[in-house]
Design a protein around this motif. Sequence first.
Motif, PDB file in Angstrom:
ATOM      1  N   GLU A  99       3.380   1.386  -9.893  1.00  0.00           N
ATOM      2  CA  GLU A  99       2.211   0.843 -10.582  1.00  0.00           C
ATOM      3  C   GLU A  99       2.320  -0.664 -10.737  1.00  0.00           C
ATOM      4  OE1 GLU A  99       1.835   2.871 -14.242  1.00  0.00           O
ATOM      5  OE2 GLU A  99       1.275   4.772 -13.294  1.00  0.00           O
ATOM      6  N   GLY A 100       1.145  -1.288 -10.805  1.00  0.00           N
ATOM      7  CA  GLY A 100       1.095  -2.714 -11.128  1.00  0.00           C
ATOM      8  C   GLY A 100       1.636  -3.606 -10.049  1.00  0.00           C
ATOM      9  N   ILE A 101       1.272  -3.331  -8.792  1.00  0.00           N
ATOM     10  CA  ILE A 101       1.711  -4.213  -7.716  1.00  0.00           C
ATOM     11  C   ILE A 101       0.752  -5.395  -7.630  1.00  0.00           C
ATOM     12  CG2 ILE A 101       2.174  -4.384  -5.250  1.00  0.00           C
ATOM     13  CD1 ILE A 101       2.585  -1.312  -5.330  1.00  0.00           C
ATOM     14  N   PRO A 102       1.232  -6.616  -7.774  1.00  0.00           N
ATOM     15  CA  PRO A 102       0.315  -7.749  -7.727  1.00  0.00           C
ATOM     16  C   PRO A 102      -0.130  -8.046  -6.305  1.00  0.00           C
ATOM     17  CG  PRO A 102       2.554  -8.535  -7.930  1.00  0.00           C
ATOM     18  CD  PRO A 102       2.624  -7.041  -7.926  1.00  0.00           C
ATOM     19  N   GLY A 103      -1.357  -8.528  -6.181  1.00  0.00           N
ATOM     20  CA  GLY A 103      -1.852  -8.960  -4.885  1.00  0.00           C
ATOM     21  C   GLY A 103      -2.143  -7.831  -3.929  1.00  0.00           C
ATOM     22  N   ARG A 129       0.836  -1.199   0.000  1.00  0.00           N
ATOM     23  CA  ARG A 129       0.000   0.000   0.000  1.00  0.00           C
ATOM     24  C   ARG A 129       0.873   1.252   0.000  1.00  0.00           C
ATOM     25  NH1 ARG A 129      -2.720  -1.175   4.653  1.00  0.00           N
ATOM     26  NH2 ARG A 129      -3.024  -3.352   4.103  1.00  0.00           N
ATOM     27  N   GLN A 130       1.939   1.195   0.793  1.00  0.00           N
ATOM     28  CA  GLN A 130       2.847   2.333   0.866  1.00  0.00           C
ATOM     29  C   GLN A 130       3.481   2.583  -0.505  1.00  0.00           C
ATOM     30  OE1 GLN A 130       3.214   4.347   3.383  1.00  0.00           O
ATOM     31  NE2 GLN A 130       4.706   5.597   2.262  1.00  0.00           N
ATOM     32  N   LEU A 131       3.964   1.516  -1.137  1.00  0.00           N
ATOM     33  CA  LEU A 131       4.589   1.649  -2.453  1.00  0.00           C
ATOM     34  C   LEU A 131       3.585   2.205  -3.453  1.00  0.00           C
ATOM     35  CD1 LEU A 131       6.669  -1.645  -2.715  1.00  0.00           C
ATOM     36  CD2 LEU A 131       7.562   0.679  -2.556  1.00  0.00           C
ATOM     37  N   ASP A 132       2.350   1.718  -3.349  1.00  0.00           N
ATOM     38  CA  ASP A 132       1.300   2.163  -4.248  1.00  0.00           C
ATOM     39  C   ASP A 132       1.047   3.655  -4.075  1.00  0.00           C
ATOM     40  OD1 ASP A 132      -0.866   1.504  -6.144  1.00  0.00           O
ATOM     41  OD2 ASP A 132      -2.120   2.238  -4.495  1.00  0.00           O
ATOM     42  N   SER A 133       1.023   4.095  -2.826  1.00  0.00           N
ATOM     43  CA  SER A 133       0.764   5.505  -2.560  1.00  0.00           C
ATOM     44  C   SER A 133       1.928   6.368  -3.038  1.00  0.00           C
ATOM     45  CB  SER A 133       0.532   5.731  -1.058  1.00  0.00           C
ATOM     46  OG  SER A 133       1.755   5.609  -0.377  1.00  0.00           O
ATOM     47  N   MET A 134       3.101   5.761  -3.186  1.00  0.00           N
ATOM     48  CA  MET A 134       4.248   6.514  -3.662  1.00  0.00           C
ATOM     49  C   MET A 134       4.334   6.486  -5.184  1.00  0.00           C
ATOM     50  SD  MET A 134       6.853   5.136  -0.777  1.00  0.00           S
ATOM     51  CE  MET A 134       8.373   5.954  -1.244  1.00  0.00           C
ATOM     52  N   GLY A 135       3.366   5.810  -5.800  1.00  0.00           N
ATOM     53  CA  GLY A 135       3.293   5.876  -7.256  1.00  0.00           C
ATOM     54  C   GLY A 135       3.790   4.660  -8.006  1.00  0.00           C
ATOM     55  N   HIS A 178      -7.288  -6.435 -10.692  1.00  0.00           N
ATOM     56  CA  HIS A 178      -6.284  -7.491 -10.756  1.00  0.00           C
ATOM     57  C   HIS A 178      -5.670  -7.627 -12.140  1.00  0.00           C
ATOM     58  CE1 HIS A 178      -6.854  -8.501  -6.759  1.00  0.00           C
ATOM     59  NE2 HIS A 178      -7.961  -9.186  -6.876  1.00  0.00           N
ATOM     60  N   ASP A 179      -5.696  -6.527 -12.908  1.00  0.00           N
ATOM     61  CA  ASP A 179      -5.209  -6.667 -14.277  1.00  0.00           C
ATOM     62  C   ASP A 179      -3.733  -6.280 -14.409  1.00  0.00           C
ATOM     63  OD1 ASP A 179      -6.618  -3.529 -15.497  1.00  0.00           O
ATOM     64  OD2 ASP A 179      -5.875  -4.145 -13.537  1.00  0.00           O
TER      65      ASP A 179
END
Lengths: 521, 303
Positions: free
Chosen positions: A505-509, A497-503, A515-516
């Motif tokens: 993209e495409g983190i699985p799971g 979630r942290q990585l996602d919030s930092m931008g 889920h694409d």
Amino acid sequence: MDRENRRVISKEYFGKDRLAEHHFRSFNSFLNRGMQQVVDEKETIETDIGDKEGEEPVFVELSDVRVVTPRVREADGSEELLYPQEARLRNITYSAPVFMEMSIVKGEEGEERVVDKTETKVGRMPIMVGSDKCNIAGFSDEELIEIGEDPADPGGYFIVNGSERVLMTSEDLAPNKILAEYDTKYGDEIQVAKTFSQRRGYRALVLTERTRDGLLEVSFPSVSGSINFVTLVRALGLESDEEIVHRVSDDPEVVKYMLENLEAAEVQTEEEAIEALGKRVASGQGKNYQLKRANYVIDRYLLPHLHEEGVEEEETRINKAYYLCRMAEACFELALGRRESDDKDHYANKRLKVSGDLMKDLFRTALNKLARDVKYQLERANMRNRQLSVNTVVRSDVLTERLEHPIATGNWVGGRSGVSQLVDRTDFMGVLSHLRRLRSPLSRSQPHFEARDLHATQWGRICPSETPEGPNCGLVKNFAQAMELSQNIEDEQGLKRQLDSMGVEGIPGLQGQGHDQPADD
Amino acid sequence: MGTTVCPECDGDVRPSDDEYVCTDCGLVVAADRVDRGPEWRSFDDGPADGKRTGAPLTRSRHDRGLSTTIGHGSDTRLTGRKRRRVARMRREHARARIATKRDRNQVYAFTEVRRVVGALSLPESIQEQACTLFESAQNEDLLKGRSLEGFAAAAVYATCRVRSLSRTVEEIAAVARADERELRVAYDALNRDLGLPTGPVDPREYLPRYANALDLPQHVEGRATDLAATAVESGLATGKNPSGVAAGCLYLAATDAGVDCTQADAADAADVSPVTVRHTYQALEERRDAPDDAVGTVAVADD
């Protein structure tokens, strides 16, 4: 920087608690969550009871595991807290009882009932001096002196049969990373992308190689020889030519290479691919069994690190296909000279196994051994028509033995030897140096010049001058004074979630997201 | 090598490596050709293995720990027919390890002994001795018609008593697969036919454990030991449950020292009824109230 500030910093770095800090952190996290993790992985102990007609099946459920602090049971039956100095002087082991909640479950599926649920002592765990579960944790200097302990002692070692043993930090190649390199096969140079895929103590080497005729082949455990790359990705659900090419690369040169591969493809659809795989993994068997086996092999042995708790096999499969495409890309780029082969000695490609990781390996095999024994004891007790109860099927010496013996001898699980060493008490500095030492698993009887060389990336991490002379030169290293060891995190979802919030993209799971997304390494 | 003085010059003799040498004149007084120093070869790398012996013989295994197994070889993996043959041999060999029913019973009983010993955290030597005792029982044909589990548990119980590390029957039965009745039957048989060197249990043997369970300080335990000693010497403990006597002594010692401990607690720790505790307690109290010179002359109230 002025002198005062510098002094504060060096005080922090050279303070007593920091010298063996990596050992404490690693071992504490093993005690706090590693042990429970291993037990949760095991989950149940199945038995053969119930195979016979008219017999109810029985299995054991494992739940909470708990370690108390070290104590000693005297011959007269009294139990007291044990302090390190007493363990050293009496030649006994500084270990703490481990309790586990177990329940024996009986009955056909759907109507199981718990026969007995008890928290029982399953064995003893050697405890690191100075760790959270150590009896001297949080003692003041005066209190330490009172119980005969040296306040300046850094801790970070175990006491087994009275002798102090350190677990040597070992330096391994990073798992779950793609490493591209050249290799030779039948005299020709070929390109190989390697991944040591690791999950829950199971380690599988997956190799993708580009043979001299430009075709890609993949090999992984449980399949002898290698499998055509296109067949495998098709079996994983990446079917169309276009998609496969697109997933590998958009580079025209690479696309050309990929088209050659697709041209030579043996199969076109997912079903065909699984059939082809089935013929490889279970040749000469029935068709149904071949398919079953093929699916099992894909989900069990291929790239196990991509599996994750709570993510379905379906989704994992497509991620595995994407991952193989990344490996293919690495091969092609290497063939085209777009990248250099990866440097195995680069410190980014290294991981350190500290005491907690080593103890986790040990605990896993010890628990398996215990489980086998419990299974045997249950079956025996059942055969002799005894009441099945948790207390009478657990033999606590099984686990204890399996935990203490490797620490006492240094012969670790997986055939490594010399993992634990007698603490060097020649002088105080000797102890400090010994606790901060690390060992490469490479054989010291071979030259391995590159591995022994000082690598630029060791700057700030490894001491450039402290290494032994002789056969171990460059293979045994020591931490730099200000080195910080980062650690695996507990909450992977949080990290994602942290990585996602930092931008990213495409983190699985990642939960709460479409889920694409593809899985890269 | 007993000599410490040189026979020639009366100088000091020192052992060096495998010789005893005079430090003054250099005379080799004696030579012992076995070098007991450390090994100089390195076994860390390569296939060489420094092991020359196995584990010592032990009575706690049915084959004394002298077993052979057909291994899997080191480097070359067998294939096809040969592999199947070796696998078959391995299986047959594993079966042949246990030749008779008697051996099989022994294996089962020894694991049970080991488990009970482990569960009670008894010293390892007890295990060895209990296994030997079990074997003697087998030799005397005591097991016929009685339970294996009972004998395994009874062997541990008997060994503890012989070694003055008494555990109560209840304590053993709680962790053993045998129930209390089986244990008693087996113990009676052992005691009768093997003539175990046991006397009545001294209540003092129980004190450390109960004191520990009740969380009593060291000085209370010490005081209780003294009380138990007088109780035994004066015959006050005769014919009483030693657990109860131990609990009574602890209770009295605790109340004397002003440490918090109820009769119910003491009884619980010893697994007896509070009434039993009270009996000992009252008897000891009475004794104390009686004048000192009466000790030994006054027959203690016959209870």
